[in-house]
Design an enzyme around this catalytic site. Structure first.
Site, short mmCIF file in Angstrom:
data_model
loop_
_atom_site.label_atom_id
_atom_site.label_comp_id
_atom_site.label_asym_id
_atom_site.label_seq_id
_atom_site.Cartn_x
_atom_site.Cartn_y
_atom_site.Cartn_z
N ASP A 260 -1.83 5.70 -5.07
CA ASP A 260 -2.07 4.83 -3.92
C ASP A 260 -2.50 3.44 -4.36
OD1 ASP A 260 -4.39 4.89 -1.08
OD2 ASP A 260 -2.67 3.63 -1.58
N ASP B 97 0.82 -1.21 0.00
CA ASP B 97 0.00 0.00 0.00
C ASP B 97 0.86 1.26 0.00
OD1 ASP B 97 -2.17 1.52 2.53
OD2 ASP B 97 -1.90 1.94 0.40
C1 LIG Z 1 -1.27 7.06 8.75
C2 LIG Z 1 -2.60 7.08 8.08
C3 LIG Z 1 -2.55 6.64 6.63
C4 LIG Z 1 -1.45 7.42 5.93
C5 LIG Z 1 -3.90 6.83 5.95
N1 LIG Z 1 -3.77 6.64 4.52
C6 LIG Z 1 -4.89 6.52 3.84
O1 LIG Z 1 -5.99 6.44 4.33
C7 LIG Z 1 -4.70 6.50 2.32
N2 LIG Z 1 -4.61 5.13 1.78
C8 LIG Z 1 -5.67 4.28 2.13
C9 LIG Z 1 -5.18 2.87 2.08
O2 LIG Z 1 -4.58 2.64 0.81
C10 LIG Z 1 -6.36 1.92 2.32
N3 LIG Z 1 -7.29 2.02 1.16
C11 LIG Z 1 -5.85 0.50 2.46
C12 LIG Z 1 -7.00 -0.44 2.72
C13 LIG Z 1 -6.56 -1.87 2.71
C14 LIG Z 1 -7.65 -0.08 4.06
C15 LIG Z 1 -5.87 7.26 1.75
C16 LIG Z 1 -5.76 8.73 2.20
C17 LIG Z 1 -5.84 7.22 0.27
C18 LIG Z 1 -4.42 8.23 6.22
O3 LIG Z 1 -4.09 9.17 5.53
N4 LIG Z 1 -5.32 8.30 7.20
C19 LIG Z 1 -5.94 9.58 7.55
C20 LIG Z 1 -7.40 9.35 7.67
C21 LIG Z 1 -8.13 9.89 6.49
C22 LIG Z 1 -7.51 9.96 5.25
C23 LIG Z 1 -8.21 10.42 4.14
C24 LIG Z 1 -9.52 10.84 4.28
C25 LIG Z 1 -10.12 10.78 5.54
C26 LIG Z 1 -9.40 10.31 6.64
C27 LIG Z 1 -5.37 9.98 8.90
O4 LIG Z 1 -5.80 9.51 9.90
O5 LIG Z 1 -4.31 10.79 8.79
C28 LIG Z 1 -3.61 11.03 10.00
#
Ligand SMILES: CC[C@H](C)[C@H](NC(=O)[C@@H](NC[C@H](O)[C@@H](N)CC(C)C)C(C)C)C(=O)N[C@@H](Cc1ccccc1)C(=O)OC
Length: 330
Positions: free
Chosen positions: A219, A35
């Protein structure tokens, strides 16, 4: 060193791709989702409550002679789709496609949200974003790529994801047999930690190319392509019977409708996503209504170039300084 491993779709609509990895001594094999949109390597484990496990393979650190508890360290992650997990951390030997990292931080889940429990073909994730996004505290941990990087022939990994077929992830080399023609590179903004870059524009079907800088993240862990509403409405205006459904949370259309292709630009290069990739799935097995592989990003606050777009190209994630991302036809 180099490594090469399969990227296997976990269902008939390519909702996610998993890759066989081995953890520990003797090796325990798990199927993990590589990922680039996050930076935690976490697995279903012997510490995951059995009520939250439904058919997944687990990592059992006590069965590995090379596992070591990373004392006092914990992690907790939430993804854009609302899913989440949390737990503790071990270090152990970790291999993908013949490429080994000794003492890789392997985050063992003590709790996973229901969508992970329901995805029985997915035993965890290998985050390949920048290590700044890693959630382990009190000290954050390095990704598999960052740990492997000093030993790699080239500071790259590549994604060759395929539509309804098995593709590959390669580490440390660019396989010229996997792409046709030149790789077009564009700069990556490494902060806050995604593979963030711009598209140079787009076109719908045979329409004229609209030049515009569209910033987003590549992504591999996100299934669909999420772009600004203006672009998405322009696309579905060409689809008979398409509508943006509150009920289904996105654009749906009659499955029999003809869909145009969608082309995106990387610098001067053009990549066309076939209509079949955008006719993503029936909303239920017997329904004649289908859900689109191109959806609006307005609810997310970020544009996401997910698998629907990435599987139309051969993609090079380059950890050079400065980092960059490359796209080639295939
Ligand atoms: C460390 C956290 C990681 C980097 C998390 N990453 C992600 O959510 C990105 N990738 C998401 C993953 O590729 C997910 N689809 C994997 C499956 C198997 C669950 C999204 C943005 C495309 C994130 O940004 N989480 C956000 C929550 C969020 C994100 C986008 C929209 C709304 C909310 C957060 O908590 O950031 C601190």
């Amino acid at each position: 060193d180099t490594g090469s491993a399969a990227a296997i779709p976990i269902n008939e609509v390519d909702i996610a791709y998993v890759t066989p990895v081995t953890v520990g001594t003797p090796p325990q094999t798990l199927m993990l989702d590589l990922d680039t949109g996050s930076s935690d390597l976490w697995v279903f484990s012997s510490l995951t409550p059995s009520s939250q496990i439904r058919g997944q393979e687990i990592y059992t650190p006590t069965k590995s002679s090379t596992s070591q508890l990373l004392n006092g360290h914990t992690w907790s992650i939430r993804y854009g789709d609302g899913s989440s997990s949390r737990g503790t951390v071990f270090t152990d030997n970790f291999t993908i496609g013949g490429l080994e990292v000794k003492s890789q931080a392997v985050q063992t889940a003590q709790e996973v949200s229901s969508s992970f429990t329901q995805e029985q073909s997915l035993d965890g994730l290998v985050g390949l974003g920048f290590s700044t996004l890693n959630t382990v505290r009190p000290s954050s941990q390095l990704t598999f790529f960052d740990n492997a990087r000093p030993n790699l022939d080239e500071e790259v990994f590549t994604a060759d994801l395929k539509y309804h077929a098995t593709g590959t992830y390669d580490f440390g080399f660019i396989d010229s047999k996997k792409h046709n023609g030149t790789i077009t590179y564009t700069p990556v903004q490494p902060s806050p930690g995604y593979w963030t870059h711009s598209l140079s524009g787009y076109s719908v079907g045979s329409g004229a190319f609209q030049s515009s800088q569209i910033s987003g993240i590549s992504d591999t862990g996100t299934t669909l392509l999420y772009l600004p509403t203006a672009i998405v409405t322009a696309y579905y205006r060409q689809v008979q019977g398409a509508q943006n459904s509150q009920y289904y949370g996105g654009y749906v259309f009659p499955c029999a409708s003809t869909l145009p292709t969608f082309t995106f630009g990387i610098e001067g290069a053009r990549f066309t996503i076939p209509a079949s990739y955008i006719n993503y799935t029936r909303i239920s097995p017997t329904s004649t209504t289908c859900y689109g592989g191109l959806q609006s990003s307005s609810g997310l606050g970020i544009n996401i170039f997910g698998d629907v777009a990435l599987k139309a190209a051969f993609v090079v994630f380059s950890g050079t300084n400065p980092p960059r991302i490359g796209f080639a036809p295939k």
